[in-house]
Enzyme design. Structure first.
Site, PDB file in Angstrom:
ATOM      1  N   CYS A  41      -8.615  -1.519   7.807  1.00 18.17           N
ATOM      2  CA  CYS A  41      -7.183  -1.518   7.447  1.00 18.17           C
ATOM      3  C   CYS A  41      -6.695  -0.110   7.119  1.00 18.17           C
ATOM      4  O   CYS A  41      -5.658   0.332   7.624  1.00 18.17           O
ATOM      5  CB  CYS A  41      -6.919  -2.454   6.273  1.00 18.17           C
ATOM      6  SG  CYS A  41      -7.018  -4.180   6.752  1.00 18.17           S
ATOM      7  N   GLU A  96       0.822  -1.204   0.000  1.00 18.83           N
ATOM      8  CA  GLU A  96       0.000   0.000   0.000  1.00 18.83           C
ATOM      9  C   GLU A  96       0.861   1.261   0.000  1.00 18.83           C
ATOM     10  O   GLU A  96       1.822   1.375   0.742  1.00 18.83           O
ATOM     11  CB  GLU A  96      -0.935   0.024   1.222  1.00 18.83           C
ATOM     12  CG  GLU A  96      -1.925  -1.139   1.276  1.00 18.83           C
ATOM     13  CD  GLU A  96      -2.939  -1.118   0.135  1.00 18.83           C
ATOM     14  OE1 GLU A  96      -3.034  -0.111  -0.580  1.00 18.83           O
ATOM     15  OE2 GLU A  96      -3.639  -2.143  -0.030  1.00 18.83           O
ATOM     16  N   HIS A 145      -1.390  -5.352   2.253  1.00 18.19           N
ATOM     17  CA  HIS A 145      -2.543  -6.246   2.198  1.00 18.19           C
ATOM     18  C   HIS A 145      -2.090  -7.582   1.615  1.00 18.19           C
ATOM     19  O   HIS A 145      -1.291  -7.604   0.673  1.00 18.19           O
ATOM     20  CB  HIS A 145      -3.639  -5.663   1.291  1.00 18.19           C
ATOM     21  CG  HIS A 145      -4.720  -4.951   2.039  1.00 18.19           C
ATOM     22  ND1 HIS A 145      -4.978  -3.605   1.864  1.00 18.19           N
ATOM     23  CD2 HIS A 145      -5.616  -5.388   2.968  1.00 18.19           C
ATOM     24  CE1 HIS A 145      -5.994  -3.259   2.652  1.00 18.19           C
ATOM     25  NE2 HIS A 145      -6.399  -4.311   3.325  1.00 18.19           N
TER      26      HIS A 145
END
Ligand code: PCA
Length: 213
Positions: A143, A80, A165
């Site tokens: 998240c 991410e 992730h």
């Protein structure tokens, strides 16, 4: 001694397992050079996840933090890039809370960027033949919420952190699904390689891994 905090989540929705915690647990105590991994499990709760993370940062005073979560609709390890200042939950969290279109921090930055060497991790996993992608959204659920708070909490410190992730495990998926998932051993290997990359070289590399749309 240095330390790296790796967080994983408890299961949510109908799942009885969350690979993010399985990975973190497997890496607990792992030593690489002068760095040790600490692992904690976060609840899938907008409020409690952040309280646990805050406590862990205080207790362990880590040099690095990698937060992990599952994204069951993805087929690759997803590094991410960015956490955004919005909660928009399409399902309630494990404690029944479901914020819709709410700022995470009404006075906070619109977004924070990961301070991990995301491209170096991307490149390393690609070299190791592990399915990997750079992601420009961590979603708008728990998240992203944890990622945003993490970056906010460490922003004026030396601590480097970010979010990865991971896909579902194959056994969590419908056999007819087009999503295949990645087995746990490979997922653990991927996070080990990520840690190795972070410790070897704090600086990032310039490889293209963005998206046109
Ligand atoms: N994945 C969810 C929350 C917990 C998890 O493992 C998410 O992507 O927001």
């Amino acid at each position: 001694m240095k330390s790296i905090l790796v967080t994983g989540f408890e299961p949510f929705q109908q799942d009885v397992i969350n690979p993010s915690w399985e990975i973190a647990q497997a890496l607990e105590g792992w030593q690489l050079g002068n760095c040790t991994v600490q692992a904690i499990r976060l609840p899938v709760s907008f409020d409690d996840s952040v309280a646990y993370l805050k406590q862990a940062l205080k207790t362990w005073q880590p040099d690095y933090v990698i937060c992990l979560g599952v994204a069951a609709n993805r087929n690759a390890i997803s590094i991410e890039r960015i956490a955004i200042n919005v909660n928009d939950a399409i399902i309630p969290d494990n404690l029944g809370k479901q914020p819709i279109d709410q700022s995470i921090d009404p006075h906070g930055a619109a977004a924070f960027f990961s301070t991990l060497p995301i491209k170096a991790i991307f490149q390393k996993l690609r070299q190791e033949n592990i399915a990997v992608e750079l992601s420009n959204t961590a979603g708008t659920y728990v998240c992203n919420h944890v990622f945003y708070h993490l970056m906010s909490m460490i922003q004026h410190t030396q601590v480097k952190g970010g979010f990865i992730h991971v896909p579902a495990l194959p056994e969590m998926l419908d056999p007819n699904s087009v999503i295949r998932g990645i087995n746990l051993d490979t997922q653990i290997k991927a996070i080990r390689f990520s840690i190795e990359t972070i410790l070897n070289d704090d600086s990032d590399v310039k490889v293209a891994a963005g998206a046109i749309s």
